[in-house]
Design an enzyme around this catalytic site. Sequence first.
Site, short mmCIF file in Angstrom:
data_model
loop_
_atom_site.label_atom_id
_atom_site.label_comp_id
_atom_site.label_asym_id
_atom_site.label_seq_id
_atom_site.Cartn_x
_atom_site.Cartn_y
_atom_site.Cartn_z
N HIS A 1 47.75 119.69 50.43
CA HIS A 1 47.63 118.96 49.52
C HIS A 1 47.09 117.64 50.36
CE1 HIS A 1 48.75 114.33 47.97
NE2 HIS A 1 48.60 114.79 46.87
N GLU B 1 43.37 118.08 49.47
CA GLU B 1 42.94 117.99 48.27
C GLU B 1 42.01 116.55 48.61
OE1 GLU B 1 45.10 116.36 44.25
OE2 GLU B 1 45.62 117.67 45.18
N HIS B 2 42.48 115.87 48.79
CA HIS B 2 41.90 114.76 48.85
C HIS B 2 40.91 114.41 50.45
CE1 HIS B 2 45.03 111.64 47.07
NE2 HIS B 2 46.05 113.13 47.28
#
Length: 419
Positions: free
Chosen positions: A48, A51-52
């Site tokens: 996650h 993802e950023h």
Amino acid sequence: MITFEKFKLDNGLIVILHEDESTPLATVNILYKVGSRNEDPGKTGFAHLFEHLMFGGSKHVSDYDIPIQESGGDNNAFTNNDITNFYNVLPGENLETALWLEADRMLYLNIDQKALDVQKKVVLEEFNETSINLPYGNLWHVLSDTAYKKHPYRWPTIGMKKEHIANAGLEDVADFFQENYNPNNAILVITGRQDIETTRNLVNKWFGEIPQGPEVVHNISTEPDQQGLRKRLLSDDVPADAIYMAFHMPGRLHKDFAAVDLLSDILSGGRSSRFYKKLLKGTTVFSNIQAYVTGTMDPGLFVIEAKLMDNATVDEARVLIWNELELLIMEKEEEHELQKVKNGLISSISFSEVSVINKAINLAYFEMLGDASMINRQEEEYNQVTTDDIQRVAKQIFRKENCSEVIYLKKEEELSLKV
């Protein structure tokens, strides 16, 4: 029927092209075969986090959004237990812009201390907002940890602990990137307005020279069969008492997945469902109740969640839910009722695949599972399910020893009350 061409570059990148002249738009979608299931238990939340980080700039692009927006498009991404997925939708004549951007961040992502610090702060704020400050926000931390003891589904995508993100070092994230974000661990899908031969040449132009990464091998622990009912009781700052039940179920490729998916719609798929008619409208116990499947690649969870009315108790809610589950075990579903549920689910699938974005995401997902052509066999998969199958999977799943239960009580109540 969704027709497509599939090929693989020498560096291992799988490419799927689907032409659709009915739209002026194209979608460029890239799926990386890495999700929270591929993380180290001591360094969770990295998929996650990336993802950023993937929007933090690369060698030739300081701001990923600007070129896409100037091309008349938009972009986004999501991460789950199994995958990280990035998609760009823009006019078909500009799809090369998206190919250039995706290739640049695959090969030249900017991973430095400044970029890492910025995105860590963003993710930690998201952790606070969604998992700590939000009512019931810690549900998936608690429920996953209760249901799973070995498999990495035991932590949610955002991470097991804030400290895992806060303590992530530059070397940690660089290693994670080098291991997972390579052409041989990715699937590129382009759908919508395009000329197939031109697109093939553009893919080779932008991705063909990217070096193949190391072979990706993840040793995923198998979750042992649950041997007894598990319970967690929480007193928290929530607006209503709630009960969550999670039952272990087959993974997405199992032959019974379609039957279990239909079972969730029988229970809570709209106003004609059992939960809606008999529990939500037929009693004064529930303010909301629903059932759904996690749909994960490895064996997942069949989840029932219910919020209670102020005058209701968790004990009576539990009894009412189990009564409905036992009816499914004891009495076979009517043929016409099952067909109605099938029709609704198949219509939903068909409608969703009108979108070039959904077609791109789904083609990538099914290819990740092993075969993109599975996208064209979904209707057959659901239509083959019989009432005997529904009863059989209900018997297999809805067992007390297969259930993990999480209860929330409003903070001002004593834990001994309403249970």
